[in-house]
Design a protein around this motif. Sequence first.
Motif, PDB file in Angstrom:
ATOM      1  N   PHE A  69      18.258   5.889 -25.149  1.00 10.60           N
ATOM      2  CA  PHE A  69      18.681   6.825 -24.108  1.00 10.60           C
ATOM      3  C   PHE A  69      19.072   8.170 -24.709  1.00 10.60           C
ATOM      4  O   PHE A  69      18.716   9.227 -24.176  1.00 10.60           O
ATOM      5  N   VAL A  70      19.806   8.135 -25.828  1.00 10.18           N
ATOM      6  CA  VAL A  70      20.220   9.385 -26.482  1.00 10.18           C
ATOM      7  C   VAL A  70      19.004  10.155 -26.971  1.00 10.18           C
ATOM      8  O   VAL A  70      18.907  11.380 -26.788  1.00 10.18           O
ATOM      9  N   VAL A  71      18.065   9.446 -27.596  1.00  8.71           N
ATOM     10  CA  VAL A  71      16.855  10.110 -28.092  1.00  8.71           C
ATOM     11  C   VAL A  71      16.072  10.724 -26.940  1.00  8.71           C
ATOM     12  O   VAL A  71      15.585  11.862 -27.032  1.00  8.71           O
ATOM     13  N   THR A  72      15.952   9.985 -25.835  1.00  6.77           N
ATOM     14  CA  THR A  72      15.213  10.495 -24.679  1.00  6.77           C
ATOM     15  C   THR A  72      15.885  11.727 -24.090  1.00  6.77           C
ATOM     16  O   THR A  72      15.210  12.712 -23.749  1.00  6.77           O
ATOM     17  N   LEU A  73      17.207  11.691 -23.981  1.00  8.25           N
ATOM     18  CA  LEU A  73      17.936  12.828 -23.410  1.00  8.25           C
ATOM     19  C   LEU A  73      17.839  14.058 -24.317  1.00  8.25           C
ATOM     20  O   LEU A  73      17.598  15.174 -23.827  1.00  8.25           O
ATOM     21  N   VAL A  74      18.009  13.869 -25.605  1.00  4.37           N
ATOM     22  CA  VAL A  74      17.905  14.993 -26.544  1.00  4.37           C
ATOM     23  C   VAL A  74      16.499  15.570 -26.538  1.00  4.37           C
ATOM     24  O   VAL A  74      16.303  16.799 -26.582  1.00  4.37           O
ATOM     25  N   ALA A  75      15.490  14.702 -26.473  1.00 11.69           N
ATOM     26  CA  ALA A  75      14.097  15.176 -26.436  1.00 11.69           C
ATOM     27  C   ALA A  75      13.840  16.010 -25.180  1.00 11.69           C
ATOM     28  O   ALA A  75      13.151  17.035 -25.241  1.00 11.69           O
ATOM     29  N   LEU A  76      14.393  15.581 -24.037  1.00 12.27           N
ATOM     30  CA  LEU A  76      14.206  16.333 -22.795  1.00 12.27           C
ATOM     31  C   LEU A  76      14.858  17.709 -22.889  1.00 12.27           C
ATOM     32  O   LEU A  76      14.245  18.731 -22.526  1.00 12.27           O
ATOM     33  N   ILE A  77      16.100  17.759 -23.358  1.00 13.76           N
ATOM     34  CA  ILE A  77      16.805  19.039 -23.448  1.00 13.76           C
ATOM     35  C   ILE A  77      16.093  19.986 -24.405  1.00 13.76           C
ATOM     36  O   ILE A  77      15.895  21.170 -24.102  1.00 13.76           O
ATOM     37  N   ALA A  78      15.687  19.470 -25.567  1.00 12.30           N
ATOM     38  CA  ALA A  78      14.994  20.312 -26.541  1.00 12.30           C
ATOM     39  C   ALA A  78      13.670  20.825 -25.987  1.00 12.30           C
ATOM     40  O   ALA A  78      13.298  21.992 -26.198  1.00 12.30           O
ATOM     41  N   THR A  79      12.954  19.981 -25.270  1.00 16.81           N
ATOM     42  CA  THR A  79      11.670  20.395 -24.698  1.00 16.81           C
ATOM     43  C   THR A  79      11.853  21.484 -23.657  1.00 16.81           C
ATOM     44  O   THR A  79      11.100  22.466 -23.623  1.00 16.81           O
ATOM     45  N   ILE A  80      12.845  21.327 -22.790  1.00 13.91           N
ATOM     46  CA  ILE A  80      13.104  22.342 -21.761  1.00 13.91           C
ATOM     47  C   ILE A  80      13.436  23.683 -22.402  1.00 13.91           C
ATOM     48  O   ILE A  80      12.912  24.734 -21.999  1.00 13.91           O
ATOM     49  N   VAL A  81      14.300  23.663 -23.418  1.00 17.95           N
ATOM     50  CA  VAL A  81      14.721  24.916 -24.055  1.00 17.95           C
ATOM     51  C   VAL A  81      13.534  25.613 -24.722  1.00 17.95           C
ATOM     52  O   VAL A  81      13.316  26.816 -24.539  1.00 17.95           O
ATOM     53  N   VAL A  82      12.750  24.865 -25.483  1.00 18.12           N
ATOM     54  CA  VAL A  82      11.638  25.468 -26.236  1.00 18.12           C
ATOM     55  C   VAL A  82      10.545  25.975 -25.301  1.00 18.12           C
ATOM     56  O   VAL A  82      10.073  27.116 -25.426  1.00 18.12           O
ATOM     57  N   VAL A  83      10.135  25.152 -24.343  1.00 22.27           N
ATOM     58  CA  VAL A  83       9.042  25.546 -23.445  1.00 22.27           C
ATOM     59  C   VAL A  83       9.459  26.723 -22.573  1.00 22.27           C
ATOM     60  O   VAL A  83       8.681  27.681 -22.389  1.00 22.27           O
ATOM     61  N   HIS A  84      10.665  26.688 -22.024  1.00 21.85           N
ATOM     62  CA  HIS A  84      11.105  27.795 -21.169  1.00 21.85           C
ATOM     63  C   HIS A  84      11.231  29.092 -21.973  1.00 21.85           C
ATOM     64  O   HIS A  84      10.907  30.179 -21.454  1.00 21.85           O
ATOM     65  N   ALA A  85      11.681  28.988 -23.213  1.00 26.36           N
ATOM     66  CA  ALA A  85      11.766  30.182 -24.061  1.00 26.36           C
ATOM     67  C   ALA A  85      10.378  30.776 -24.304  1.00 26.36           C
ATOM     68  O   ALA A  85      10.209  32.005 -24.283  1.00 26.36           O
ATOM     69  N   LEU A  86       9.389  29.932 -24.513  1.00 28.18           N
ATOM     70  CA  LEU A  86       8.019  30.431 -24.698  1.00 28.18           C
ATOM     71  C   LEU A  86       7.496  31.089 -23.429  1.00 28.18           C
ATOM     72  O   LEU A  86       6.801  32.115 -23.495  1.00 28.18           O
ATOM     73  N   TYR A  87       7.815  30.502 -22.286  1.00 30.76           N
ATOM     74  CA  TYR A  87       7.360  31.092 -21.027  1.00 30.76           C
ATOM     75  C   TYR A  87       8.016  32.454 -20.788  1.00 30.76           C
ATOM     76  O   TYR A  87       7.343  33.409 -20.379  1.00 30.76           O
ATOM     77  N   VAL A  88       9.303  32.540 -21.019  1.00 27.40           N
ATOM     78  CA  VAL A  88      10.008  33.788 -20.753  1.00 27.40           C
ATOM     79  C   VAL A  88       9.579  34.904 -21.707  1.00 27.40           C
ATOM     80  O   VAL A  88       9.413  36.061 -21.294  1.00 27.40           O
ATOM     81  N   SER A  89       9.370  34.555 -22.957  1.00 24.46           N
ATOM     82  CA  SER A  89       9.090  35.584 -23.961  1.00 24.46           C
ATOM     83  C   SER A  89       7.618  35.880 -24.155  1.00 24.46           C
ATOM     84  O   SER A  89       7.267  36.957 -24.658  1.00 24.46           O
ATOM     85  N   TRP A  90       6.745  34.981 -23.744  1.00 22.97           N
ATOM     86  CA  TRP A  90       5.331  35.163 -24.096  1.00 22.97           C
ATOM     87  C   TRP A  90       4.385  34.959 -22.918  1.00 22.97           C
ATOM     88  O   TRP A  90       3.602  35.851 -22.578  1.00 22.97           O
ATOM     89  N   ILE A  91       4.454  33.809 -22.261  1.00 17.33           N
ATOM     90  CA  ILE A  91       3.439  33.467 -21.259  1.00 17.33           C
ATOM     91  C   ILE A  91       3.619  34.272 -19.976  1.00 17.33           C
ATOM     92  O   ILE A  91       2.649  34.847 -19.446  1.00 17.33           O
ATOM     93  N   ILE A  92       4.832  34.343 -19.440  1.00 16.81           N
ATOM     94  CA  ILE A  92       5.040  35.052 -18.172  1.00 16.81           C
ATOM     95  C   ILE A  92       4.733  36.544 -18.287  1.00 16.81           C
ATOM     96  O   ILE A  92       4.023  37.081 -17.423  1.00 16.81           O
TER      97      ILE A  92
END
Length: 277
Positions: free
Chosen positions: A21-44
């Motif tokens: 559960f901890v690994v799954t939760l940490v993976a979700l949070i890290a994925t949201i942060v990294v992907v959203h940062a790429l969208y805000v700074s590059w893709i959008i």
Amino acid sequence: MVTAAAPAPRSTRTVNYPSEFVVTLVALIATIVVVHALYVSWIIPNGDELVAAEQARMKVDKDYVPERSFYLTINAPEQEIEIIHFIWALLILGYKAVLVRRERKLLERELIHVPEGIKVLPEDAKDYSRQLEAVPAEQKGSLVVRALQRTLDRFASTRSIRDSAETSKAVCDSEADRLDSGLAMIRYIAWAIPAIGFIGTVRHIGDALLQAHKAVTGDISGVTSGLGIAFNATFVALLLTLILMFFLHQLQQAQEQFVHDTDHWIDQHLIRHMQVR
């Protein structure tokens, strides 16, 4: 006469692996942060710039056909959510694959030593169980150790080779069911990604229809632009789902093979040596 002091006992440190559960939760949070940062700074920014350029060219040239672009294909909230789910699922699959590989390595060890030609009697079961006590604490919950312990206990209590073999198989079958149920989250994500894609398609079609009144006056750029990107969400979703399902089936096959190999390992290293007087 001075007596030398006995050496201090060597401390053993138990490695505590994080829960799933901890690994799954940490993976979700890290994925949201990294992907959203790429969208805000590059893709959008690049995507909005391309959309504005395409709409300007369509207003000037009515015959202009917009070209499919990487930025245009993934530049939408639905695509961002799909990519987050996809990467999150891959991280979970990777973590489960590491767990299977770590337990499979135990099959390469001689957890119990039964020399060739030596028969294991019910009276010897406790002696062989003591050999399992040398296994590190973090590995005692592994499938092969649990199955060996249960098999030896069953053999000591029932003095039946058949009951012992059935116990080993029952433990392996239970583990197979547990591993399969552990893939429920991945299967949910594999279903959710196309659903998010359909939502994105419906939303973009609705936005295009809101521009229908402009088409009456001859300005069809809004309608064509909306319809042009309406199916991008579904396209990305189906593509990601195909890739995800491939890795899901690979992991499922690896888990089934691991359980089968464990059952075979116990049969070769223990059960075939059993004998009842």
